[in-house]
Design an enzyme around this catalytic site. Structure first.
Site, PDB file in Angstrom:
ATOM      1  CB  SER A 124      54.260  37.360  43.278  1.00  0.00           C
ATOM      2  OG  SER A 124      52.969  36.856  43.025  1.00  0.00           O
ATOM      3  CE1 TYR A 149      51.655  40.894  42.052  1.00  0.00           C
ATOM      4  CE2 TYR A 149      52.628  42.837  43.076  1.00  0.00           C
ATOM      5  CZ  TYR A 149      52.347  41.480  43.099  1.00  0.00           C
ATOM      6  OH  TYR A 149      52.758  40.713  44.156  1.00  0.00           O
ATOM      7  CE  LYS A 153      56.200  41.907  43.851  1.00  0.00           C
ATOM      8  NZ  LYS A 153      57.021  42.514  44.934  1.00  0.00           N
TER       9      LYS A 153
HETATM   10  C1  WQD Z   1      42.149  34.570  44.953  1.00  0.00           C
HETATM   11  C2  WQD Z   1      40.950  33.898  44.329  1.00  0.00           C
HETATM   12  C3  WQD Z   1      39.725  35.256  42.777  1.00  0.00           C
HETATM   13  C4  WQD Z   1      38.163  38.167  45.614  1.00  0.00           C
HETATM   14  C5  WQD Z   1      46.893  38.138  43.878  1.00  0.00           C
HETATM   15  C6  WQD Z   1      48.207  38.446  43.201  1.00  0.00           C
HETATM   16  C7  WQD Z   1      49.324  37.831  43.991  1.00  0.00           C
HETATM   17  C8  WQD Z   1      49.260  38.373  45.379  1.00  0.00           C
HETATM   18  C9  WQD Z   1      47.942  37.926  46.014  1.00  0.00           C
HETATM   19  C10 WQD Z   1      50.092  40.492  46.098  1.00  0.00           C
HETATM   20  C11 WQD Z   1      40.812  34.205  42.837  1.00  0.00           C
HETATM   21  C12 WQD Z   1      38.867  34.885  43.990  1.00  0.00           C
HETATM   22  C13 WQD Z   1      38.852  37.077  45.090  1.00  0.00           C
HETATM   23  C14 WQD Z   1      36.738  38.192  45.555  1.00  0.00           C
HETATM   24  C15 WQD Z   1      36.770  36.054  44.480  1.00  0.00           C
HETATM   25  N1  WQD Z   1      49.338  39.790  45.322  1.00  0.00           N
HETATM   26  N2  WQD Z   1      38.156  36.048  44.541  1.00  0.00           N
HETATM   27  N3  WQD Z   1      36.103  37.127  45.002  1.00  0.00           N
HETATM   28  O1  WQD Z   1      44.524  36.946  42.486  1.00  0.00           O
HETATM   29  O2  WQD Z   1      45.289  34.720  43.490  1.00  0.00           O
HETATM   30  O3  WQD Z   1      46.682  36.754  43.811  1.00  0.00           O
HETATM   31  O4  WQD Z   1      46.890  38.522  45.228  1.00  0.00           O
HETATM   32  O5  WQD Z   1      50.884  40.177  46.909  1.00  0.00           O
HETATM   33  O6  WQD Z   1      50.558  38.187  43.403  1.00  0.00           O
HETATM   34  O7  WQD Z   1      48.228  37.876  41.907  1.00  0.00           O
HETATM   35  O8  WQD Z   1      44.531  36.561  45.006  1.00  0.00           O
HETATM   36  O9  WQD Z   1      42.870  36.877  46.788  1.00  0.00           O
HETATM   37  O10 WQD Z   1      42.727  38.336  44.699  1.00  0.00           O
HETATM   38  O11 WQD Z   1      42.100  35.951  44.563  1.00  0.00           O
HETATM   39  O12 WQD Z   1      36.158  35.113  43.968  1.00  0.00           O
HETATM   40  O13 WQD Z   1      36.061  39.148  46.015  1.00  0.00           O
HETATM   41  O14 WQD Z   1      39.773  34.409  44.959  1.00  0.00           O
HETATM   42  O15 WQD Z   1      38.952  35.168  41.579  1.00  0.00           O
HETATM   43  O16 WQD Z   1      40.351  33.047  42.182  1.00  0.00           O
HETATM   44  P1  WQD Z   1      45.188  36.194  43.586  1.00  0.00           P
HETATM   45  P2  WQD Z   1      43.029  37.014  45.305  1.00  0.00           P
END
Ligand code: WQD
Length: 338
Positions: A124, A149, A153
């Site tokens: 990741s 998590y 990785k």
């Molecule tokens: C993306 C952006 C949130 C939800 C994580 C892991 C990565 C992979 C994918 C597993 C961020 C914003 C999100 C919400 C929001 N994991 N957001 N409101 O955190 O980039 O990556 O998930 O495979 O390894 O680190 O993904 O989709 O959670 O967030 O504003 O209700 O969307 O703050 O900026 P992230 P995400």
């Protein structure tokens, strides 16, 4: 020749099973259904118009693994089976290390026992933490993990590097995913978060479908163009096809190897841009409000994905419009089969 896909009933695993089949491989799924359900298999079989073999069980079960490797002629393994909720990993570190690292060690032992030497590892972009410069390349320093998590990785990659080198014959491709989104264009499989979604796009689609009153944007006071975080969102089918390209690359090799590839589009999109694009593409409003920042979020991260293009002959080719249209089609289909 079978390709063992651990966590094969999961979001990326199930889409990779389709890409494998399309490339002439026979996917053999192994899943304990702790974060997916058997409806995924029905979706796969409808799309493929043929049965898909899925063994139910945990990838850390040595007896089960040995039985699988004894029964099937396995040419390579794509290892997805892992817990992946960033927040949960901070509350349950022991479960995350036991599961994510334990699964990997069990798999490596049995692969060694049965002489299977090709492994694709699901890593990741989280290993980069908050990068000092963008886009990130595979040479960008890995930062101390900001979550358990993320650490599983990082540690997973280090274990694979060491075991490959010492074995002299294990060949590993660690694929550092950016943000997988979307669904198969048929709308028959897609992201299936159990409970409240952690990730942005399933939260958008569930809000648009009226299952959630509103989406909370976690902060719009970041040093970015519109103040919301920036990510490299990639269509899950592009990501799936990257695994097939990486597998073909491994099969051409001999001896041992450990390689890392960024699997992203090379483009950054902000949270607010994704919401606006979803509304435009699908002609539906997404009620949202700006809330507090989410601890652990990085401001911006997106890939320099040219190494994968050069070495694997792979490049993301689907647009964000397609991904958000496919995500919405999947959400609507979910409602109809619920
Ligand atoms: C993306 C952006 C949130 C939800 C994580 C892991 C990565 C992979 C994918 C597993 C961020 C914003 C999100 C919400 C929001 N994991 N957001 N409101 O955190 O980039 O990556 O998930 O495979 O390894 O680190 O993904 O989709 O959670 O967030 O504003 O209700 O969307 O703050 O900026 P992230 P995400």
């Amino acid at each position: 020749m079978h390709i063992l896909v651990t966590g094969g009933a999961g979001f990326i695993g199930s889409h990779t099973a389709l890409a494998l089949q399309a490339a002439g491989y026979t996917p053999l799924l192994l899943d304990d259904f702790s974060n997916s359900n058997e409806g995924v298999l029905k979706g796969l079989e409808t799309i493929l118009n043929e049965k898909v073999t899925c063994i139910q069980g945990n990838c850390g079960d040595l007896t089960l693994l040995r039985d699988v490797f004894k029964t099937y002629s396995i040419a390579g393994v794509i290892h997805f089976a892992a817990f992946k909720a960033v927040g949960e990993s901070m509350e349950k570190p022991l479960q995350y290390y036991e599961n994510n690292i334990g699964n990997l060690l069990a798999l490596l032992r049995v692969m060694q026992e049965y002489g299977v030497h090709n492994l694709i590892f699901s890593s990741s972009c989280t290993v980069y933490g908050e990068p000092d410069s963008l886009p990130v390349t595979e040479e960008t320093p890995v930062k101390p993990a900001t979550s358990v998590y993320g650490n599983t990785k990082q540690v997973g990659e280090e274990i694979l590097r060491d075991v490959a080198r010492a074995s002299g014959q294990l060949r590993v491709c660690a694929l550092r995913y950016f943000n997988p989104v979307g669904a198969h264009p048929s709308g028959l499989i897609g992201e299936l978060p159990l409970g409240v979604p952690n990730n942005l796009v399933p939260f958008i689609t569930q809000t648009a479908a009226g299952l959630r009153p509103e989406l909370v944007v976690f902060g719009d006071d970041y040093p970015t163009l519109d103040g919301s975080c920036v990510r490299d969102f990639i269509h899950v089918m592009d990501l799936a096809e990257a695994h097939v390209a990486a597998l073909a690359n491994l099969q051409k090799r001999s001896g041992y190897s450990f390689e890392v590839f960024n699997i992203g589009t090379g483009e950054g999109s902000s949270v607010l841009e994704m919401i606006a694009l979803f509304e435009k593409v699908n002609g539906i409003k997404v009620p949202y409000r700006i809330g507090a920042r989410r601890p652990g979020d990085v401001v911006a991260v997106y890939a320099d994905a040219r190494l994968a293009e050069r070495e694997l002959g792979w490049k993301a080719r689907r647009s964000m419009e397609e991904a958000l249209r496919d995500a919405w089609k999947w959400q609507l289909n979910l409602q109809s089969i619920a």
